[in-house]
Design a protein around this motif. Structure first.
Motif, mmCIF file in Angstrom:
data_model
loop_
_atom_site.group_PDB
_atom_site.id
_atom_site.type_symbol
_atom_site.label_atom_id
_atom_site.label_comp_id
_atom_site.label_asym_id
_atom_site.label_seq_id
_atom_site.Cartn_x
_atom_site.Cartn_y
_atom_site.Cartn_z
ATOM 1 N N HIS A 66 0.799 -1.219 0.029
ATOM 2 C CA HIS A 66 -0.028 -0.071 0.122
ATOM 3 C C HIS A 66 0.894 1.233 0.055
ATOM 4 C CE1 HIS A 66 -3.337 2.507 0.963
ATOM 5 N NE2 HIS A 66 -2.640 2.985 1.850
ATOM 6 N N SER B 203 -7.982 -11.472 -14.917
ATOM 7 C CA SER B 203 -8.706 -11.161 -13.692
ATOM 8 C C SER B 203 -8.291 -11.941 -12.458
ATOM 9 C CB SER B 203 -10.143 -10.852 -13.787
ATOM 10 O OG SER B 203 -10.926 -12.215 -14.017
ATOM 11 N N VAL C 70 -8.248 0.001 -2.779
ATOM 12 C CA VAL C 70 -8.290 0.073 -4.143
ATOM 13 C C VAL C 70 -6.902 0.674 -4.572
ATOM 14 C CG1 VAL C 70 -9.198 1.549 -6.402
ATOM 15 C CG2 VAL C 70 -10.838 0.205 -4.576
ATOM 16 N N GLY C 71 -6.145 0.270 -5.527
ATOM 17 C CA GLY C 71 -4.851 0.718 -5.906
ATOM 18 C C GLY C 71 -3.630 0.053 -5.209
ATOM 19 N N ASP C 72 -4.110 -0.924 -4.268
ATOM 20 C CA ASP C 72 -2.985 -1.661 -3.777
ATOM 21 C C ASP C 72 -2.731 -2.947 -4.501
ATOM 22 O OD1 ASP C 72 -3.186 -0.517 -1.225
ATOM 23 O OD2 ASP C 72 -4.175 -1.886 -0.008
ATOM 24 N N LYS C 73 -1.428 -3.086 -4.298
ATOM 25 C CA LYS C 73 -0.825 -4.278 -5.191
ATOM 26 C C LYS C 73 -0.687 -5.394 -4.326
ATOM 27 C CE LYS C 73 1.661 -0.846 -7.913
ATOM 28 N NZ LYS C 73 3.008 -0.352 -8.273
ATOM 29 N N VAL D 57 -2.988 -5.951 -9.332
ATOM 30 C CA VAL D 57 -3.398 -4.346 -8.771
ATOM 31 C C VAL D 57 -4.938 -4.326 -8.300
ATOM 32 C CG1 VAL D 57 -3.618 -2.000 -9.232
ATOM 33 C CG2 VAL D 57 -1.667 -3.460 -9.990
ATOM 34 N N VAL D 58 -5.252 -4.034 -7.283
ATOM 35 C CA VAL D 58 -6.574 -4.125 -6.727
ATOM 36 C C VAL D 58 -7.556 -2.739 -7.495
ATOM 37 C CG1 VAL D 58 -8.225 -3.970 -4.688
ATOM 38 C CG2 VAL D 58 -5.938 -5.076 -4.680
ATOM 39 N N ARG D 59 -8.755 -3.398 -8.040
ATOM 40 C CA ARG D 59 -9.482 -2.364 -8.701
ATOM 41 C C ARG D 59 -10.759 -2.093 -7.735
ATOM 42 N NH1 ARG D 59 -5.857 -0.101 -11.063
ATOM 43 N NH2 ARG D 59 -4.777 -1.229 -12.788
ATOM 44 N N TYR D 60 -11.018 -3.261 -7.158
ATOM 45 C CA TYR D 60 -12.488 -2.999 -6.271
ATOM 46 C C TYR D 60 -12.119 -3.966 -4.862
ATOM 47 C CZ TYR D 60 -13.811 -7.820 -7.469
ATOM 48 O OH TYR D 60 -14.000 -9.277 -7.263
ATOM 49 N N ALA E 139 -11.571 -8.889 -2.968
ATOM 50 C CA ALA E 139 -10.984 -7.805 -3.669
ATOM 51 C C ALA E 139 -10.549 -8.340 -5.015
ATOM 52 C CB ALA E 139 -9.643 -7.210 -3.190
ATOM 53 N N GLY F 299 -9.726 -7.627 -9.930
ATOM 54 C CA GLY F 299 -9.247 -6.447 -10.695
ATOM 55 C C GLY F 299 -9.517 -7.353 -12.177
#
Length: 124
Positions: free
Chosen positions: A24, A59, A73-76, A104-107, A122, A124
């Motif tokens: 994060h 996905s 959201v945005g975390d890897k 990469v997390v999108r939701y 989570a 993506g």
């Protein structure tokens, strides 16, 4: 009047037996790395067909049991235990094309049972 019993959550978490590392970035200067044991990370490939042709779409689904929401959201997320990341350069080097098993997390979607979070999904 009959008493209501609090029932146990009917979800089976026996497949949540993997280790993942969540990275994060706070948007400023802080980079955090959290290793989570007891997660489930599943990768999925599908074909996307439209009027211009078809393409492969990747996905994933991440399930983390527990009452906290440890991902944003945005975390890897990396399958397994990953290295420390302490700099902008280290963060920039963490890209799915270069690091196998990285997403990469999108939701983020917390799931509830009897009014409390029981796990977080989570993807993506």
């Amino acid at each position: 009047m009959r008493a209501l019993r609090r029932r146990k959550c009917p979800v089976d978490y026996s497949l949540c037996n993997q280790t993942v590392t969540v990275y994060h970035w706070d948007g400023a200067a802080a980079y955090t790395r959290t290793v989570i044991h007891g997660a489930f990370l599943d990768f999925k490939k599908t074909e996307n067909v439209d009027k211009t042709g078809s393409s492969e779409v990747n996905s994933f689904l991440l399930v983390i049991p527990g009452q906290t929401v440890p991902v944003a959201v945005g975390d890897k997320v990396l399958l397994g235990e990953g290295p420390e990341v302490n700099s902008r350069e280290g963060w920039a080097a963490l890209i799915p094309v270069k690091v196998p098993g990285l997403v990469v997390v999108r939701y983020v979607d917390p799931k509830y049972w009897n009014g409390a979070v029981v796990h977080t999904e989570a993807g993506g």
